[in-house]
Design a protein around this motif. Structure first.
Motif, mmCIF file in Angstrom:
data_model
loop_
_atom_site.group_PDB
_atom_site.id
_atom_site.type_symbol
_atom_site.label_atom_id
_atom_site.label_comp_id
_atom_site.label_asym_id
_atom_site.label_seq_id
_atom_site.Cartn_x
_atom_site.Cartn_y
_atom_site.Cartn_z
ATOM 1 N N HIS A 33 166.714 5.197 155.335
ATOM 2 C CA HIS A 33 165.475 5.127 154.470
ATOM 3 C C HIS A 33 164.387 4.032 154.739
ATOM 4 O O HIS A 33 164.939 2.763 154.540
ATOM 5 N N VAL A 34 163.284 4.225 154.992
ATOM 6 C CA VAL A 34 162.437 3.360 155.501
ATOM 7 C C VAL A 34 161.842 2.631 154.171
ATOM 8 O O VAL A 34 161.620 3.164 153.255
ATOM 9 N N GLN A 35 161.732 1.083 154.209
ATOM 10 C CA GLN A 35 161.215 0.464 152.962
ATOM 11 C C GLN A 35 160.130 -0.308 153.638
ATOM 12 O O GLN A 35 160.022 -0.508 154.979
ATOM 13 N N LEU A 36 158.878 -0.433 152.901
ATOM 14 C CA LEU A 36 157.809 -0.857 153.329
ATOM 15 C C LEU A 36 157.456 -1.873 152.148
ATOM 16 O O LEU A 36 157.719 -1.968 150.862
ATOM 17 N N VAL A 37 156.836 -3.107 152.667
ATOM 18 C CA VAL A 37 156.518 -4.113 151.818
ATOM 19 C C VAL A 37 155.314 -4.555 152.388
ATOM 20 O O VAL A 37 154.751 -4.998 153.348
ATOM 21 N N GLU A 38 154.351 -4.782 151.322
ATOM 22 C CA GLU A 38 152.835 -5.087 151.294
ATOM 23 C C GLU A 38 152.926 -6.630 151.010
ATOM 24 O O GLU A 38 153.502 -7.333 150.207
ATOM 25 N N SER A 39 151.689 -7.175 151.587
ATOM 26 C CA SER A 39 151.413 -8.649 151.257
ATOM 27 C C SER A 39 149.777 -8.803 151.624
ATOM 28 O O SER A 39 149.221 -7.747 152.249
ATOM 29 N N GLY A 40 149.437 -9.908 151.233
ATOM 30 C CA GLY A 40 148.015 -10.267 151.485
ATOM 31 C C GLY A 40 147.062 -10.054 150.227
ATOM 32 O O GLY A 40 145.618 -10.527 150.453
ATOM 33 N N GLY A 41 147.407 -9.206 149.208
ATOM 34 C CA GLY A 41 146.500 -9.345 148.213
ATOM 35 C C GLY A 41 146.200 -10.673 147.380
ATOM 36 O O GLY A 41 146.911 -11.838 147.746
ATOM 37 N N GLY A 42 145.428 -10.686 146.611
ATOM 38 C CA GLY A 42 144.594 -11.856 145.745
ATOM 39 C C GLY A 42 143.559 -11.527 145.401
ATOM 40 O O GLY A 42 143.222 -10.533 145.070
ATOM 41 N N SER A 43 142.942 -12.824 144.899
ATOM 42 C CA SER A 43 141.787 -12.759 144.129
ATOM 43 C C SER A 43 140.852 -13.425 144.955
ATOM 44 O O SER A 43 140.789 -14.273 145.841
ATOM 45 N N VAL A 44 139.612 -12.677 145.071
ATOM 46 C CA VAL A 44 138.288 -13.046 146.018
ATOM 47 C C VAL A 44 137.031 -12.799 145.196
ATOM 48 O O VAL A 44 137.077 -11.799 144.468
ATOM 49 N N ALA A 58 152.646 11.564 152.161
ATOM 50 C CA ALA A 58 152.669 10.114 151.377
ATOM 51 C C ALA A 58 154.185 10.217 150.815
ATOM 52 O O ALA A 58 154.418 9.845 149.458
ATOM 53 N N ASN A 59 155.035 10.319 151.556
ATOM 54 C CA ASN A 59 156.624 10.305 150.906
ATOM 55 C C ASN A 59 157.261 9.021 150.614
ATOM 56 O O ASN A 59 158.120 9.110 149.647
ATOM 57 N N THR A 60 156.770 8.014 151.194
ATOM 58 C CA THR A 60 157.433 6.502 151.001
ATOM 59 C C THR A 60 156.222 5.845 150.689
ATOM 60 O O THR A 60 155.175 5.464 151.387
#
Length: 113
Positions: A1-12, A101-103
């Motif tokens: 089962h693939v896991q996805l981790v996002e980063s890079g968000g913030g306030s701009v 878009a299953n995961t």
């Protein structure tokens, strides 16, 4: 089962740029990848997608010429470069895997003021 981790968000500030990154826990080279976003009270909407190899990409009209998607299958990463950000781009951004878009990742918040 693939896991996805996002980063890079913030306030701009409006007009600024952010680069979102998504790292997968295993090889995703055979999958379509994409980014969705969601704001409170609205349904999730697709933002961009890339086919296997990344030679074919697509971005929705409302972010065309401002956002671009890329992938690096040697690193199992998918990036979303966002330029000329507008207040209406404020949302929780999700990395997704697969044509259907299953995961989904857990999301990263982008706030544009």
């Amino acid at each position: 089962h693939v896991q996805l981790v996002e980063s890079g968000g913030g306030s701009v500030q409006a007009g600024g740029s952010l680069k979102l990154s998504c790292v997968a826990s295993e090889d995703i080279s055979t999958f379509f990848v994409g980014w969705f976003r969601q704001t409170p009270g609205k349904e999730r909407e697709a933002v961009a997608r890339a086919c296997q190899t990344g030679r074919s990409t697509f971005v929705r009209g409302f972010v065309k010429d401002r956002f671009s998607i890329s992938r690096d299958d040697t690193m199992n990463t998918v990036d979303l470069q966002m330029n000329s950000l507008k207040s209406e781009d404020t949302a929780l951004y999700y990395c997704v895997l697969g044509v259907s878009a299953n995961t989904w990742g857990q999301g990263t918040q982008v706030t544009v003021s």
